[in-house]
Design a protein around this motif. Structure first.
Motif, PDB file in Angstrom:
ATOM      1  N   TYR A 186      46.777  25.118  46.186  1.00  0.00           N
ATOM      2  CA  TYR A 186      47.506  25.229  44.919  1.00  0.00           C
ATOM      3  C   TYR A 186      47.626  26.709  44.589  1.00  0.00           C
ATOM      4  CZ  TYR A 186      49.159  24.108  40.248  1.00  0.00           C
ATOM      5  OH  TYR A 186      49.941  23.981  39.128  1.00  0.00           O
ATOM      6  N   PRO A 187      48.811  27.185  44.293  1.00  0.00           N
ATOM      7  CA  PRO A 187      49.013  28.628  44.133  1.00  0.00           C
ATOM      8  C   PRO A 187      48.234  29.203  42.954  1.00  0.00           C
ATOM      9  CG  PRO A 187      50.978  27.413  43.451  1.00  0.00           C
ATOM     10  CD  PRO A 187      50.074  26.430  44.121  1.00  0.00           C
ATOM     11  N   MET A 188      47.528  30.281  43.228  1.00  0.00           N
ATOM     12  CA  MET A 188      46.818  31.029  42.197  1.00  0.00           C
ATOM     13  C   MET A 188      47.841  31.672  41.260  1.00  0.00           C
ATOM     14  SD  MET A 188      44.110  34.084  42.990  1.00  0.00           S
ATOM     15  CE  MET A 188      43.141  34.862  41.689  1.00  0.00           C
ATOM     16  N   VAL A 225      40.068  34.918  48.400  1.00  0.00           N
ATOM     17  CA  VAL A 225      40.692  33.816  49.145  1.00  0.00           C
ATOM     18  C   VAL A 225      41.590  33.086  48.151  1.00  0.00           C
ATOM     19  CG1 VAL A 225      40.317  31.786  50.582  1.00  0.00           C
ATOM     20  CG2 VAL A 225      38.622  33.629  50.567  1.00  0.00           C
ATOM     21  N   PRO A 226      42.872  33.454  48.095  1.00  0.00           N
ATOM     22  CA  PRO A 226      43.752  32.849  47.090  1.00  0.00           C
ATOM     23  C   PRO A 226      44.174  31.440  47.458  1.00  0.00           C
ATOM     24  CG  PRO A 226      44.984  34.358  48.475  1.00  0.00           C
ATOM     25  CD  PRO A 226      43.543  34.458  48.920  1.00  0.00           C
ATOM     26  N   ASP A 227      44.649  30.730  46.466  1.00  0.00           N
ATOM     27  CA  ASP A 227      45.271  29.414  46.660  1.00  0.00           C
ATOM     28  C   ASP A 227      44.291  28.390  47.229  1.00  0.00           C
ATOM     29  OD1 ASP A 227      47.489  30.868  45.850  1.00  0.00           O
ATOM     30  OD2 ASP A 227      48.282  31.065  47.887  1.00  0.00           O
ATOM     31  N   THR A 228      43.022  28.525  46.903  1.00  0.00           N
ATOM     32  CA  THR A 228      42.025  27.534  47.320  1.00  0.00           C
ATOM     33  C   THR A 228      41.054  27.330  46.164  1.00  0.00           C
ATOM     34  OG1 THR A 228      40.496  26.899  49.087  1.00  0.00           O
ATOM     35  CG2 THR A 228      40.364  29.167  48.308  1.00  0.00           C
ATOM     36  N   ASP A 229      40.102  26.440  46.352  1.00  0.00           N
ATOM     37  CA  ASP A 229      39.193  26.128  45.256  1.00  0.00           C
ATOM     38  C   ASP A 229      37.857  25.651  45.801  1.00  0.00           C
ATOM     39  OD1 ASP A 229      38.314  25.766  42.627  1.00  0.00           O
ATOM     40  OD2 ASP A 229      40.256  24.957  42.017  1.00  0.00           O
ATOM     41  N   ASP A 236      40.066  42.304  35.594  1.00  0.00           N
ATOM     42  CA  ASP A 236      39.967  40.851  35.743  1.00  0.00           C
ATOM     43  C   ASP A 236      39.303  40.565  37.090  1.00  0.00           C
ATOM     44  OD1 ASP A 236      40.258  38.124  35.899  1.00  0.00           O
ATOM     45  OD2 ASP A 236      42.359  38.133  35.228  1.00  0.00           O
ATOM     46  N   LEU A 237      38.086  40.064  37.063  1.00  0.00           N
ATOM     47  CA  LEU A 237      37.311  39.815  38.282  1.00  0.00           C
ATOM     48  C   LEU A 237      37.482  38.399  38.798  1.00  0.00           C
ATOM     49  CD1 LEU A 237      33.943  41.562  37.284  1.00  0.00           C
ATOM     50  CD2 LEU A 237      36.014  42.584  38.271  1.00  0.00           C
ATOM     51  N   GLN A 238      38.323  37.608  38.161  1.00  0.00           N
ATOM     52  CA  GLN A 238      38.403  36.192  38.487  1.00  0.00           C
ATOM     53  C   GLN A 238      39.049  35.959  39.852  1.00  0.00           C
ATOM     54  OE1 GLN A 238      38.739  33.606  34.665  1.00  0.00           O
ATOM     55  NE2 GLN A 238      40.293  35.196  34.469  1.00  0.00           N
ATOM     56  N   GLY A 239      38.658  34.833  40.449  1.00  0.00           N
ATOM     57  CA  GLY A 239      39.218  34.440  41.724  1.00  0.00           C
ATOM     58  C   GLY A 239      38.183  33.704  42.549  1.00  0.00           C
ATOM     59  N   PHE A 240      38.611  33.235  43.725  1.00  0.00           N
ATOM     60  CA  PHE A 240      37.706  32.606  44.691  1.00  0.00           C
ATOM     61  C   PHE A 240      37.415  33.648  45.772  1.00  0.00           C
ATOM     62  CE2 PHE A 240      36.435  30.191  48.372  1.00  0.00           C
ATOM     63  CZ  PHE A 240      35.658  29.160  47.852  1.00  0.00           C
ATOM     64  N   LEU A 249      32.579  31.496  46.415  1.00  0.00           N
ATOM     65  CA  LEU A 249      32.241  31.285  45.012  1.00  0.00           C
ATOM     66  C   LEU A 249      33.448  31.606  44.156  1.00  0.00           C
ATOM     67  CD1 LEU A 249      30.374  34.292  43.442  1.00  0.00           C
ATOM     68  CD2 LEU A 249      31.299  34.404  45.737  1.00  0.00           C
ATOM     69  N   LYS A 250      33.478  31.017  42.983  1.00  0.00           N
ATOM     70  CA  LYS A 250      34.537  31.286  42.018  1.00  0.00           C
ATOM     71  C   LYS A 250      33.943  32.087  40.864  1.00  0.00           C
ATOM     72  CE  LYS A 250      37.760  28.289  40.761  1.00  0.00           C
ATOM     73  NZ  LYS A 250      38.455  27.135  40.117  1.00  0.00           N
ATOM     74  N   VAL A 251      34.686  33.113  40.430  1.00  0.00           N
ATOM     75  CA  VAL A 251      34.312  33.903  39.261  1.00  0.00           C
ATOM     76  C   VAL A 251      35.208  33.484  38.103  1.00  0.00           C
ATOM     77  CG1 VAL A 251      34.125  36.211  38.257  1.00  0.00           C
ATOM     78  CG2 VAL A 251      33.524  35.849  40.662  1.00  0.00           C
ATOM     79  N   VAL A 252      34.579  33.126  36.986  1.00  0.00           N
ATOM     80  CA  VAL A 252      35.283  32.776  35.756  1.00  0.00           C
ATOM     81  C   VAL A 252      34.856  33.797  34.704  1.00  0.00           C
ATOM     82  CG1 VAL A 252      35.677  31.018  34.001  1.00  0.00           C
ATOM     83  CG2 VAL A 252      35.289  30.333  36.383  1.00  0.00           C
ATOM     84  N   GLN A 253      35.812  34.385  33.998  1.00  0.00           N
ATOM     85  CA  GLN A 253      35.508  35.511  33.119  1.00  0.00           C
ATOM     86  C   GLN A 253      36.052  35.288  31.715  1.00  0.00           C
ATOM     87  OE1 GLN A 253      36.759  39.203  34.872  1.00  0.00           O
ATOM     88  NE2 GLN A 253      36.639  40.351  32.964  1.00  0.00           N
ATOM     89  N   THR A 254      35.203  35.531  30.726  1.00  0.00           N
ATOM     90  CA  THR A 254      35.614  35.573  29.325  1.00  0.00           C
ATOM     91  C   THR A 254      35.095  36.889  28.747  1.00  0.00           C
ATOM     92  OG1 THR A 254      33.639  34.611  28.267  1.00  0.00           O
ATOM     93  CG2 THR A 254      35.200  33.067  29.270  1.00  0.00           C
TER      94      THR A 254
END
Length: 271
Positions: free
Chosen positions: A33-35, A248-252, A61-65, A134-139
């Motif tokens: 699924y596209p990031m 690693v874009p477009d993955t989860d 923005d540090l978010q991503g897989f 790993l996935k980074v989620v940022q607030t």
């Protein structure tokens, strides 16, 4: 083998090869699924060398897989998992005498007591080097690391709180607080339980472990992590390593339940 952590100094590599291959297969089980909100070229591929983006608050923005970098014999992301000190000269890690003895004993015993082989969690920094991603989620007030390995999480509090005192309950990955130093996120972690290894070869950590990580994202596709290990009970002085991740874009994420497929325990027999 995906959820195991290897057996011997020689077989560790083979184990990680299998684990890495299994990880790639498992990741492919999800439909891509596209990031969102990343620059792409005319073919739809993410431009990995583009400058890192900013959050609405003006922070990187540090978010991503992410996957760890550092290769052994062409196998991605296992160099620092195997040996956190891989870039240091022999004997350069300033181990206390008792810690050196324990480290050599772990090597001689082929790592049979590594927590991961028994489905126990990793600590920091070892957790950041496991090639399951790993996935980074940022607030603004919190960064969350969602590790595929063990399906476990880590919180980094950015809301101004202090590290807990020494009476706080120790945990496998400790307690983390962070702050921004320009475009670098500085994370302080204390409160480790002293049971985790720093790498698969057996570098020890104790309840006095203090890990400082400095996260910077020079481009969309790369994260640099400068790590300081400060554990006066196990080491005579602080020491440093430099790690990196690739996007690693477009993955989860996909769940990874160690107890469901752990094949290591029966093979961890030592020397």
């Amino acid at each position: 083998m995906r959820n195991g952590m290897g057996k011997t100094a020689r077989l560790w590599l083979a184990g990680v090869v299998v684990m890495t291959a299994a990880s790639m297969v498992a990741t492919a089980q999800w439909d891509p699924y596209p990031m969102k909100n990343v620059p792409r070229d005319a073919n739809g591929k993410v431009i990995m060398t583009a400058p890192a983006q900013k959050t609405p608050e003006g922070k990187p923005d540090l978010q991503g897989f992410w996957m760890p970098e550092g290769q052994i014999l062409g196998v991605g992301g296992v160099k620092y998992l195997m040996r956190l000190d891989a870039d240091l000269r022999p004997g350069e890690v300033p181990l206390q005498p008792w810690a050196r003895e324990l480290y050599e004993e772990r090597i001689a015993n082929n790592g049979k007591d590594h927590p991961g082989g028994h489905c126990l969690p990793s600590g920091i920094p070892e957790k950041n080097n496991i090639p399951d991603g790993l996935k980074v989620v940022q607030t603004p007030d919190l960064v969350i690391f969602l590790y595929e390995s063990r399906t476990i999480y880590r919180q980094v509090f950015l809301d101004g709180r202090s590290l807990p005192d020494k009476d706080a309950q120790p945990t496998w990955m400790g307690y983390s607080v962070g702050k921004w130093d320009g475009d670098t996120l500085v994370v302080d972690t204390r409160g480790s339980n002293g049971k985790a290894w720093l790498d698969m070869r057996g570098l020890p950590g104790t309840e006095e472990l203090h890990v400082i990580e400095r996260y910077s994202r020079p481009s969309i596709g790369k994260m640099n992590i400068a790590v300081t290990i400060d554990d006066p009970k196990a080491y005579t002085k602080p020491w440093n390593v430099n790690l990196s991740w690739r996007l690693v874009p477009d993955t989860d994420l996909i769940e990874s339940i160690c107890e469901e497929n752990n094949r290591d325990r029966d093979h961890l027999v030592g020397k």
